[in-house]
Design an enzyme around this catalytic site. Structure first.
Site, short mmCIF file in Angstrom:
data_model
loop_
_atom_site.label_atom_id
_atom_site.label_comp_id
_atom_site.label_asym_id
_atom_site.label_seq_id
_atom_site.Cartn_x
_atom_site.Cartn_y
_atom_site.Cartn_z
N ASP A 119 74.10 -15.75 -25.42
CA ASP A 119 73.80 -14.35 -27.08
C ASP A 119 75.13 -13.90 -27.03
O ASP A 119 76.12 -14.15 -27.03
CB ASP A 119 72.87 -13.11 -25.71
N ILE A 120 75.15 -13.61 -28.66
CA ILE A 120 75.96 -13.10 -28.67
C ILE A 120 76.76 -11.87 -28.90
O ILE A 120 78.07 -11.60 -28.83
CB ILE A 120 75.82 -12.88 -30.71
N ASN A 135 61.70 -9.31 -25.03
CA ASN A 135 60.88 -8.03 -25.70
C ASN A 135 59.74 -8.30 -26.13
O ASN A 135 59.91 -9.85 -26.81
CB ASN A 135 62.07 -7.89 -26.33
N VAL A 167 64.16 -9.86 -32.60
CA VAL A 167 64.75 -11.19 -33.76
C VAL A 167 63.05 -11.96 -33.54
O VAL A 167 62.78 -11.80 -32.57
CB VAL A 167 65.04 -12.18 -32.89
N HIS A 194 62.15 -15.72 -27.38
CA HIS A 194 63.49 -16.20 -26.95
C HIS A 194 62.70 -14.97 -25.23
O HIS A 194 62.94 -13.62 -25.33
CB HIS A 194 64.48 -15.59 -27.21
N HIS A 254 65.11 -13.99 -22.28
CA HIS A 254 66.83 -13.09 -22.25
C HIS A 254 66.85 -14.17 -20.39
O HIS A 254 66.24 -13.49 -19.89
CB HIS A 254 66.66 -12.12 -21.90
P1 5GP Z 1 66.11 -8.92 -28.94
O1 5GP Z 1 66.11 -7.72 -29.66
O2 5GP Z 1 64.67 -9.43 -30.09
O3 5GP Z 1 64.67 -9.61 -27.95
O4 5GP Z 1 66.43 -10.11 -28.19
C1 5GP Z 1 67.75 -10.64 -29.79
C2 5GP Z 1 69.11 -10.95 -29.44
O5 5GP Z 1 69.54 -12.04 -30.40
C3 5GP Z 1 69.93 -9.77 -28.61
O6 5GP Z 1 70.47 -10.56 -27.72
C4 5GP Z 1 71.02 -10.84 -29.75
O7 5GP Z 1 72.40 -10.03 -29.28
C5 5GP Z 1 70.78 -11.61 -30.08
N1 5GP Z 1 71.65 -12.67 -31.42
C6 5GP Z 1 70.95 -11.69 -32.87
N2 5GP Z 1 71.43 -12.87 -34.11
C7 5GP Z 1 72.33 -13.53 -32.63
C8 5GP Z 1 73.53 -14.56 -33.02
O8 5GP Z 1 73.43 -15.06 -34.49
N3 5GP Z 1 74.11 -15.48 -32.33
C9 5GP Z 1 73.22 -15.31 -30.59
N4 5GP Z 1 73.39 -16.17 -30.19
N5 5GP Z 1 72.51 -14.65 -30.71
C10 5GP Z 1 72.05 -13.27 -31.59
#
Ligand code: 5GP
Length: 113
Positions: free
Chosen positions: A29-30, A86, A95, A99, A101
């Protein structure tokens, strides 16, 4: 239009890919929320958990198995970890390509925020 995570899987956007098989890709994760924070993503685009059908049961299981395999490989399976999907606004999804986590490397409190 490819999702952000498809672009990562296709190497159009850089990421630290740590796991890969025929169906699932795992990358760091970034914006990590723990010392270990890896996202396990199906190669096939599925927007949310609500879009999974019965035919996707094996694929959903593959995400969980990939996370557990990574935990064993990296040596924190016994100390523990958390896996989270999520879903939509109240679940904190940002996103729209499902996915899982994987968080580890520190004690994780409960309930989550
Ligand atoms: P969500 O909030 O949808 O459950 O998780 C999306 C995750 O994707 C977040 O933890 C966010 O930090 C990660 N994320 C968003 N953009 C990028 C990216 O460009 N690269 C990576 N490696 N992770 C990302």
């Amino acid at each position: 239009m490819a999702t952000l995570f498809t672009k990562i899987i296709e190497r159009e956007i850089p990421a630290q890919i740590v796991y890969e098989d025929a169906h699932v890709v795992g990358f760091k994760d970034i914006n990590p929320q723990a010392p270990v924070h890896v996202l396990f993503v199906p190669r096939r685009e599925i927007a949310t958990l609500n879009d999974l059908g019965g035919e996707d049961a094996v694929l959903a299981g593959r995400l969980v198995l990939a996370a557990a395999a990574y935990a064993k490989q990296e040596g924190f399976a016994d100390s523990g970890y958390r896996t989270v999907f999520n879903c939509n606004r109240d679940g904190g999804q940002t996103v729209y390509h499902i996915h899982l986590h994987l968080l580890a490397g520190r004690p994780l409190s409960w309930p989550p925020g």
